[in-house]
Design a protein around this motif. Structure first.
Motif, mmCIF file in Angstrom:
data_model
loop_
_atom_site.group_PDB
_atom_site.id
_atom_site.type_symbol
_atom_site.label_atom_id
_atom_site.label_comp_id
_atom_site.label_asym_id
_atom_site.label_seq_id
_atom_site.Cartn_x
_atom_site.Cartn_y
_atom_site.Cartn_z
ATOM 1 N N THR A 1 0.826 -1.209 0.000
ATOM 2 C CA THR A 1 0.000 0.000 0.000
ATOM 3 C C THR A 1 0.858 1.256 0.000
ATOM 4 O O THR A 1 0.676 2.152 -0.817
ATOM 5 C CB THR A 1 -0.939 0.011 1.222
ATOM 6 N N MET B 1 -5.110 4.811 -5.433
ATOM 7 C CA MET B 1 -5.951 3.935 -4.623
ATOM 8 C C MET B 1 -6.489 4.696 -3.428
ATOM 9 O O MET B 1 -5.739 5.095 -2.554
ATOM 10 C CB MET B 1 -5.158 2.711 -4.143
ATOM 11 N N LEU C 1 -10.310 0.308 -5.287
ATOM 12 C CA LEU C 1 -9.247 0.117 -6.253
ATOM 13 C C LEU C 1 -9.680 0.687 -7.597
ATOM 14 O O LEU C 1 -10.748 0.366 -8.108
ATOM 15 C CB LEU C 1 -8.937 -1.369 -6.379
ATOM 16 N N HIS D 1 -4.548 -5.151 0.102
ATOM 17 C CA HIS D 1 -4.638 -4.526 -1.209
ATOM 18 C C HIS D 1 -3.487 -4.949 -2.119
ATOM 19 O O HIS D 1 -3.674 -5.113 -3.332
ATOM 20 C CB HIS D 1 -4.681 -3.002 -1.052
ATOM 21 N N THR E 1 -12.095 -3.191 3.220
ATOM 22 C CA THR E 1 -10.998 -4.112 3.510
ATOM 23 C C THR E 1 -11.529 -5.502 3.819
ATOM 24 O O THR E 1 -10.999 -6.513 3.336
ATOM 25 C CB THR E 1 -10.161 -3.586 4.689
ATOM 26 N N ILE F 1 -12.524 -7.220 0.604
ATOM 27 C CA ILE F 1 -11.394 -7.737 -0.177
ATOM 28 C C ILE F 1 -10.842 -9.008 0.457
ATOM 29 O O ILE F 1 -10.472 -9.958 -0.246
ATOM 30 C CB ILE F 1 -10.294 -6.667 -0.315
#
Length: 334
Positions: free
Chosen positions: A15, A68, A72, A98, A134, A137
């Motif tokens: 990240t 980002m 995304l 990510h 988060t 994902i």
């Protein structure tokens, strides 16, 4: 036999390169790899971060592919693919949520199948302290976990949590964090110098909490436990260090003032001399509500400092019988 390529190129996607346990472990790993065998390149998804200059000073290229935010963006994937075609790497490795997602997506869209690795350095994250995007994902990656060549965890607890969430067991392997015992070592000299710098009396008990300001670190629990301890031992001093842990942090200041413990607190913010500060402690603490394998505790143990940790991740296994383990979110126990 085919001739071996001059160097194996590895792209790491993270990240950002701000100061944190993951970023520091990435730095330690890349700077210790054989430069005649490997060429490492780092992609950052947000800002490059303060550590980017440290990477570049070691001849590790850093590309900020940016863009980002909470979600995304397609531009991130397009930029990543363009740079990857130029670099032509042999391997791509994602770091954290990510980074793992982007590594998987760009690997799938390249004209050739680029082997991908995931690096997971967290246990099941509590919903209250974690962004919904988060958590989404993390669930999505469980469905995609057949794609990477390997999924690398830094703790047994993290591996077990993710396997329960549906991540592929047969893809998983565990590589615990390592610690440089030549950097983190007992030092009476450092203990004395830190106390002299901060004007801490020799006889005072110095208890430390190292780590960035983050809800998962639960600084509030540490401070509440400190206030309770001061009822019994008034000469105790609490030292906190890490990004965002300073006197500009309104949340911390308000709580410290409410607890009435300002005179016993040092908020040092981000420091470059963590080995020195760690060696000066009498007790090191981890009050986190979620961890996988806390670097700060391994570093403290390397300095010969006893530790009190919350029972999250592999913390209890790490300290064994050399420390004390308490439940998370319980300042009374801490």
């Amino acid at each position: 036999m085919l001739p071996r390529k001059e160097k194996i190129k590895i792209v790491h996607i993270v990240t950002a390169l701000n100061v944190g346990g993951t970023e520091m472990m990435l730095y330690k790993l890349l700077t210790r790899m054989r430069k005649d065998r490997f060429e490492n390149i780092v992609f950052t998804l947000k800002e490059t971060g303060r550590l980017s200059k440290d990477f570049e000073s070691k001849n590790i290229s850093v590309y900020n592919i940016g863009g980002m935010g909470g979600v995304l963006k397609v531009s991130v994937l397009i930029k990543s693919l363009n740079i990857l075609r130029q670099i032509n790497p042999d391997l791509i490795q994602g770091w954290l949520v990510h980074g793992n997602l982007v590594a998987t997506l760009v690997s799938a869209f390249l004209p050739y199948r680029l082997p991908a690795l995931w690096n997971i350095r967290y246990t099941a994250l509590p919903k209250a302290e974690t962004k919904g995007s988060t958590l989404f994902i993390i669930k999505l990656l469980s469905l995609l976990s057949f794609l990477p060549r390997k999924i690398i965890f830094n703790s047994k607890a993290a591996a077990n949590d993710h396997i329960r969430m549906g991540y592929r067991r047969d893809k998983s392997c565990i590589i615990p964090n390592g610690f440089d015992t030549k950097v983190f070592l007992p030092s009476e000299e450092e203990r004395n110098s830190v106390r002299l710098e901060l004007n801490i009396p020799e006889e005072a008990m110095l208890i430390g909490l190292m780590g960035r300001f983050d809800p998962l670190k639960d600084h509030s629990c540490f401070l509440k436990a400190g206030a309770k301890l001061l009822n019994y031992k008034r000469d105790t001093i609490f030292l906190l260090a890490g990004p965002g842990v300073d006197w500009q942090n309104r949340h911390l200041i308000q709580l410290i003032e409410k607890l009435g413990i300002s005179e016993n607190i040092f908020l040092l913010g981000e420091r470059q001399d963590i080995p020195r500060i760690t060696a000066a402690l009498d007790i090191a603490t981890c009050s986190s509500v979620a961890e996988a394998f806390p670097n700060v505790i391994g570093e403290a143990m390397s300095c010969g400092i006893p530790c009190v940790v919350t029972d999250v991740g592999d913390s209890a296994w790490l300290v064994g019988d050399s420390g004390i383990v308490v439940p998370p979110r319980n300042h009374e126990a801490l």
